[in-house]
Design an enzyme around this catalytic site. Structure first.
Site, PDB file in Angstrom:
ATOM      1  N   HIS A  46      50.520  30.294 -27.016  1.00 33.11           N
ATOM      2  CA  HIS A  46      50.083  29.157 -26.206  1.00 33.11           C
ATOM      3  C   HIS A  46      49.502  28.103 -27.148  1.00 33.11           C
ATOM      4  CE1 HIS A  46      49.500  31.470 -22.159  1.00 33.11           C
ATOM      5  NE2 HIS A  46      50.657  31.744 -22.727  1.00 33.11           N
ATOM      6  N   GLU A  48      46.719  26.592 -27.261  1.00 38.04           N
ATOM      7  CA  GLU A  48      45.347  26.855 -27.702  1.00 38.04           C
ATOM      8  C   GLU A  48      45.300  27.887 -28.825  1.00 38.04           C
ATOM      9  OE1 GLU A  48      46.618  26.842 -24.569  1.00 38.04           O
ATOM     10  OE2 GLU A  48      44.993  26.857 -23.103  1.00 38.04           O
ATOM     11  N   CYS A  76      44.183  29.614 -19.798  1.00 40.02           N
ATOM     12  CA  CYS A  76      44.350  30.884 -19.100  1.00 40.02           C
ATOM     13  C   CYS A  76      43.293  31.867 -19.607  1.00 40.02           C
ATOM     14  CB  CYS A  76      45.750  31.433 -19.350  1.00 40.02           C
ATOM     15  SG  CYS A  76      46.037  31.991 -21.049  1.00 40.02           S
ATOM     16  N   CYS A  79      43.645  32.651 -23.485  1.00 40.71           N
ATOM     17  CA  CYS A  79      43.180  31.564 -24.350  1.00 40.71           C
ATOM     18  C   CYS A  79      41.676  31.373 -24.249  1.00 40.71           C
ATOM     19  CB  CYS A  79      43.920  30.273 -24.012  1.00 40.71           C
ATOM     20  SG  CYS A  79      45.688  30.374 -24.400  1.00 40.71           S
TER      21      CYS A  79
END
Length: 160
Positions: A46, A48, A76, A79
């Protein structure tokens, strides 16, 4: 957040969901990241996480005290947990994520008193712009699927 939006566009250009992130320390962008789980066959890639990894390398430390992470979509659970483990001081996000958001939309890890580190969270920064980028991406994707189906129907032999 504008720098994170640039990263999100990079993700879109590669066919990834357009989420971008930057890590800032003392007012300077030290790391950037964008979604790349599809291309990298990596469910943890992701925006992040990519930005956190780059920031840790840039600082030579797996802890990122005094850093802020800007991301175009509410983080999420994965993260959010990574940010707290890295000791990120604050996360600033754009669009809310009503399906997987862990900063209040679905759960709020950042306010959990049971956790030993608390990253501050602020949402809604350039929310409309961040949200519109995602909406446009998914609308484009749906249109491409519809076009492909129509093309298949047009090419089907008579009687099928």
């Amino acid at each position: 957040m504008r720098a994170a939006l640039v990263e999100a566009q990079r993700a879109w250009d590669l066919g990834e969901v357009p989420v971008g992130a930057v890590v800032v320390k003392d007012g300077v962008v030290i790391a950037r990241g964008f979604n790349q789980p599809i291309a990298g066959h990596d469910p943890t890639a992701h925006a992040e996480i990519v930005a956190l990894r780059a920031a840790a390398q840039a600082l030579g430390n797996y802890r990122l005290p005094g850093c802020e992470l800007y991301v175009t979509l509410e983080p999420c659970v994965m993260c959010s947990g990574a940010m707290m483990h890295a000791r990120v001081a604050k996360v600033i996000y754009g669009a809310r994520d009503p399906k997987t958001g862990a900063a209040g939309s679905v759960v709020d890890l950042y306010s959990s008193a049971q956790l030993n580190h608390h990253t501050q969270a602020e949402g809604g920064v350039l929310e409309e712009e961040c949200g519109n980028l995602l909406k446009s991406f998914f609308a484009s994707r749906r249109a491409a699927v519809r076009a492909a189906r129509l093309q298949q129907l047009d090419q089907a032999p008579d009687g099928e």
